[in-house]
Design an enzyme around this catalytic site. Structure first.
Site, PDB file in Angstrom:
ATOM      1  N   ARG A 255      -8.664 -11.808   2.763  1.00  0.00           N
ATOM      2  CA  ARG A 255      -8.969 -11.698   1.542  1.00  0.00           C
ATOM      3  C   ARG A 255      -8.094 -11.708   0.104  1.00  0.00           C
ATOM      4  O   ARG A 255      -6.849 -11.895  -0.038  1.00  0.00           O
ATOM      5  CB  ARG A 255      -8.825  -9.519   1.493  1.00  0.00           C
ATOM      6  CG  ARG A 255      -9.865  -9.165  -0.576  1.00  0.00           C
ATOM      7  CD  ARG A 255      -9.733  -7.289  -0.368  1.00  0.00           C
ATOM      8  NE  ARG A 255     -10.833  -7.459   1.330  1.00  0.00           N
ATOM      9  CZ  ARG A 255     -10.643  -6.577   1.663  1.00  0.00           C
ATOM     10  NH1 ARG A 255      -9.669  -6.105   1.306  1.00  0.00           N
ATOM     11  NH2 ARG A 255     -11.174  -6.245   2.810  1.00  0.00           N
TER      12      ARG A 255
ATOM     13  N   CYS B 140       8.748   1.669  -2.877  1.00  0.00           N
ATOM     14  CA  CYS B 140       8.545  -0.077  -3.209  1.00  0.00           C
ATOM     15  C   CYS B 140       8.461  -0.640  -4.145  1.00  0.00           C
ATOM     16  O   CYS B 140       7.872   0.577  -5.018  1.00  0.00           O
ATOM     17  CB  CYS B 140       6.635   0.899  -2.363  1.00  0.00           C
ATOM     18  SG  CYS B 140       6.798   1.410  -1.149  1.00  0.00           S
TER      19      CYS B 140
ATOM     20  N   CYS C  47       5.454  -1.200  -6.640  1.00  0.00           N
ATOM     21  CA  CYS C  47       4.146   0.166  -6.905  1.00  0.00           C
ATOM     22  C   CYS C  47       4.233   0.682  -8.296  1.00  0.00           C
ATOM     23  O   CYS C  47       5.759   1.542  -8.667  1.00  0.00           O
ATOM     24  CB  CYS C  47       4.044   0.773  -5.901  1.00  0.00           C
ATOM     25  SG  CYS C  47       3.121   1.328  -5.427  1.00  0.00           S
TER      26      CYS C  47
ATOM     27  N   CYS D 152      -6.784  -3.946   8.489  1.00  0.00           N
ATOM     28  CA  CYS D 152      -6.908  -4.672   7.240  1.00  0.00           C
ATOM     29  C   CYS D 152      -5.437  -4.822   7.136  1.00  0.00           C
ATOM     30  O   CYS D 152      -5.047  -3.523   7.325  1.00  0.00           O
ATOM     31  CB  CYS D 152      -7.619  -3.983   6.129  1.00  0.00           C
ATOM     32  SG  CYS D 152      -7.347  -4.616   4.664  1.00  0.00           S
TER      33      CYS D 152
ATOM     34  N   CYS E   7       4.380   9.190  -5.950  1.00  0.00           N
ATOM     35  CA  CYS E   7       5.076   9.007  -4.188  1.00  0.00           C
ATOM     36  C   CYS E   7       6.530   8.601  -3.498  1.00  0.00           C
ATOM     37  O   CYS E   7       7.076   7.997  -4.635  1.00  0.00           O
ATOM     38  CB  CYS E   7       3.702   7.497  -4.270  1.00  0.00           C
ATOM     39  SG  CYS E   7       4.045   6.657  -2.239  1.00  0.00           S
TER      40      CYS E   7
ATOM     41  N   CYS F 126     -13.242   1.050  -0.714  1.00  0.00           N
ATOM     42  CA  CYS F 126     -11.756   1.404  -0.217  1.00  0.00           C
ATOM     43  C   CYS F 126     -11.403   2.480  -0.465  1.00  0.00           C
ATOM     44  O   CYS F 126     -10.885   2.382  -1.526  1.00  0.00           O
ATOM     45  CB  CYS F 126     -11.566  -0.009   0.516  1.00  0.00           C
ATOM     46  SG  CYS F 126     -11.875  -1.260   0.747  1.00  0.00           S
TER      47      CYS F 126
ATOM     48  N   CYS G 154     -13.095   2.419   4.114  1.00  0.00           N
ATOM     49  CA  CYS G 154     -12.274   1.845   4.596  1.00  0.00           C
ATOM     50  C   CYS G 154     -11.035   2.548   3.869  1.00  0.00           C
ATOM     51  O   CYS G 154     -11.246   3.506   2.575  1.00  0.00           O
ATOM     52  CB  CYS G 154     -11.692   0.503   3.696  1.00  0.00           C
ATOM     53  SG  CYS G 154      -9.898  -0.173   4.164  1.00  0.00           S
TER      54      CYS G 154
HETATM   55  N1  SAM Z   1       0.727   4.364   0.118  1.00  0.00           N
HETATM   56  C1  SAM Z   1      -0.108   3.713   0.711  1.00  0.00           C
HETATM   57  C2  SAM Z   1       0.765   2.327   1.102  1.00  0.00           C
HETATM   58  O1  SAM Z   1       1.006   2.251   0.760  1.00  0.00           O
HETATM   59  O2  SAM Z   1       0.013   2.420   2.658  1.00  0.00           O
HETATM   60  C3  SAM Z   1      -1.418   3.080   0.441  1.00  0.00           C
HETATM   61  C4  SAM Z   1      -1.851   2.620  -0.926  1.00  0.00           C
HETATM   62  S1  SAM Z   1      -0.847   1.215  -1.615  1.00  0.00           S
HETATM   63  C5  SAM Z   1      -0.731   0.867  -3.150  1.00  0.00           C
HETATM   64  C6  SAM Z   1      -1.842  -0.499  -1.107  1.00  0.00           C
HETATM   65  C7  SAM Z   1      -1.164  -1.930  -0.781  1.00  0.00           C
HETATM   66  O3  SAM Z   1      -1.086  -2.186  -2.665  1.00  0.00           O
HETATM   67  C8  SAM Z   1       0.367  -2.175  -0.795  1.00  0.00           C
HETATM   68  O4  SAM Z   1       0.197  -2.042   0.440  1.00  0.00           O
HETATM   69  C9  SAM Z   1       0.777  -3.138  -1.403  1.00  0.00           C
HETATM   70  O5  SAM Z   1       0.226  -4.330  -0.399  1.00  0.00           O
HETATM   71  C10 SAM Z   1      -0.583  -3.688  -2.176  1.00  0.00           C
HETATM   72  N2  SAM Z   1      -0.512  -3.635  -4.077  1.00  0.00           N
HETATM   73  C11 SAM Z   1       0.668  -2.369  -4.180  1.00  0.00           C
HETATM   74  N3  SAM Z   1       0.650  -2.286  -5.796  1.00  0.00           N
HETATM   75  C12 SAM Z   1       0.422  -3.680  -5.745  1.00  0.00           C
HETATM   76  C13 SAM Z   1       0.882  -4.126  -7.007  1.00  0.00           C
HETATM   77  N4  SAM Z   1       1.690  -4.292  -7.857  1.00  0.00           N
HETATM   78  N5  SAM Z   1       0.307  -6.532  -7.221  1.00  0.00           N
HETATM   79  C14 SAM Z   1      -0.389  -6.554  -6.053  1.00  0.00           C
HETATM   80  N6  SAM Z   1      -0.505  -5.524  -4.832  1.00  0.00           N
HETATM   81  C15 SAM Z   1       0.236  -4.887  -4.634  1.00  0.00           C
HETATM   82 FE1  SF4 Z   2       2.951   5.050  -2.980  1.00  0.00          FE
HETATM   83 FE2  SF4 Z   2       3.208   2.721  -3.685  1.00  0.00          FE
HETATM   84 FE3  SF4 Z   2       4.767   2.781  -1.807  1.00  0.00          FE
HETATM   85 FE4  SF4 Z   2       2.255   3.289  -1.207  1.00  0.00          FE
HETATM   86  S1  SF4 Z   2       2.721   1.325  -1.778  1.00  0.00           S
HETATM   87  S2  SF4 Z   2       3.884   4.037  -0.026  1.00  0.00           S
HETATM   88  S3  SF4 Z   2       1.484   4.338  -2.952  1.00  0.00           S
HETATM   89  S4  SF4 Z   2       5.270   3.535  -3.331  1.00  0.00           S
END
Ligand code: SAM
Ligand code: SF4
Ligand code: DTB
Length: 313
Positions: A261, A58, A61, A189, A54, A98, A129
């Site tokens: 949730r 973030c 992530c 959500c 990606c 989801c 979802c």
């Molecule tokens: N890429 C898209 C986005 O960021 O909107 C969708 C997938 S993203 C992985 C979905 C959500 O998962 C993120 O917004 C975050 O809130 C949650 N998330 C991701 N990594 C996480 C982690 N290590 N611990 C807790 N929540 C996490």
């Molecule tokens: Fe990409 Fe992870 Fe950020 Fe979603 S949360 S935009 S998958 S880096």
């Protein structure tokens, strides 16, 4: 009668956070009971349909290309594979499926490939979802036409703390997508993550942003950070258990009709803490042995938890 408001001041929310714990939980639980069956918890299953690589940064992530987390990238899954997993999730009792993709935003071409997945999940009799990153208004309408029930798009943290968590987009980008989703009449959500080094003021501000949306999100996931080795947040100290439960309680009070949730991070929570979260107003979980890229409690353990607490789904 519980009043639904979207004019919460930060002082009011701060005062809720600072109530004695028992008073706060009693207030949240009383509101919860007025709206919901207190012994019912909704269960959703998750599947990562596109993994890693990606372009976003973030800091929490595992799937960001900016960090070396050892995760193997995988291209978008085939529809048949996805529907096989959905069928299995349904067999285990999940009512919503989801699907998540590690995209900043989907291209129209990739969105076309997600459409049959949504339609297939609906044909199985489950709610669908997806969480695919930022959307244009047209893309949101396309998803609605495919029959999508929910779009997950988290604001993750407070607007004040946002740039400490992500730098490749701004807080307003998230709000813009939420607006497009709401305009398309898809259920929203949206929630966030605790345990990224934020202050209580950040937690209050994050909940204020959600609760003061014109329409509250239908579903509010509260995640506890799952620390991912290789990411900037791998060693951040988690909030205390009582602080986490307080956040659930305040979410319940601010957004009485939203399903809150108890999301990622449950592997680190014991039975007592999860029970307190359900008492404080959480009424949904992710169900299934896997979240997106990390482990979740097993289905057997969750069934045992529900049995012990007398919870139905
Ligand atoms: N890429 C898209 C986005 O960021 O909107 C969708 C997938 S993203 C992985 C979905 C959500 O998962 C993120 O917004 C975050 O809130 C949650 N998330 C991701 N990594 C996480 C982690 N290590 N611990 C807790 N929540 C996490
Ligand atoms: Fe990409 Fe992870 Fe950020 Fe979603 S949360 S935009 S998958 S880096
Ligand atoms: C949400 O709020 N939490 C889910 C879902 N929405 C997409 C994701 C949790 C991910 C936890 C870390 C992982 O498994 O990669």
């Amino acid at each position: 009668m519980v009043e639904i408001r979207n004019d919460w001041s930060i002082e009011e929310i701060g005062a809720l956070f600072n109530m004695p714990f028992n008073d706060l939980l009693f207030m949240a639980h009383s509101i919860h009971r007025e709206i919901f069956d207190p012994n019912q918890v909704q269960v959703s299953s998750l599947l990562n349909i596109k993994t890693g690589a990606c372009p976003e940064d973030c800091s929490y992530c595992s799937q960001s290309s900016k960090y070396d987390t050892g995760l193997e990238r995988e291209k978008l899954m085939e529809v048949e594979q996805v529907l096989l997993q959905a069928k299995q999730a349904k067999g285990k009792g999940a009512s919503r499926f989801c699907m998540g993709a590690a995209w900043r935003s989907p291209t129209d071409k990739s969105l076309d490939k997600v459409i049959p997945m949504i339609k297939g999940v609906k044909e199985l009799g489950m709610e669908a979802c997806v969480t695919l990153g930022m959307l244009t208004q047209e893309q949101a309408i396309t998803l609605k036409e495919a029959g999508l029930d929910y779009y997950n798009h988290n604001i993750d943290t407070s607007k004040e703390n946002y740039s400490n968590v992500v730098t490749t987009r701004i807080f307003q980008d998230r709000l813009d997508t939420l607006e497009a989703v709401q305009n398309a009449d898809i259920n929203v959500c949206s929630g966030g993550i605790l345990g990224m080094g934020e202050t209580q003021a950040d937690r209050a501000s994050m909940l204020q942003s959600l609760a003061n949306l014109e329409t509250h999100p239908d579903s509010v996931p509260i995640n506890l950070l799952v620390p991912i080795p290789g990411t900037p947040f791998e060693n951040v100290k988690p909030p205390s258990e009582s602080e986490f439960v307080r956040t659930i309680a305040v979410a319940r009070i601010l957004m009485p009709k939203s399903v809150v949730r108890l999301s990622a991070g449950r592997l680190e929570m014991g039975e007592g803490m999860q029970a307190l979260c359900f008492f404080a107003g959480a009424n949904s979980i992710f169900y299934g042995d896997q979240l997106l890229t990390t482990d979740n409690p097993t289905v057997d353990n969750d069934q045992l938890l529900f049995d012990r607490l007398g919870i139905n789904r």
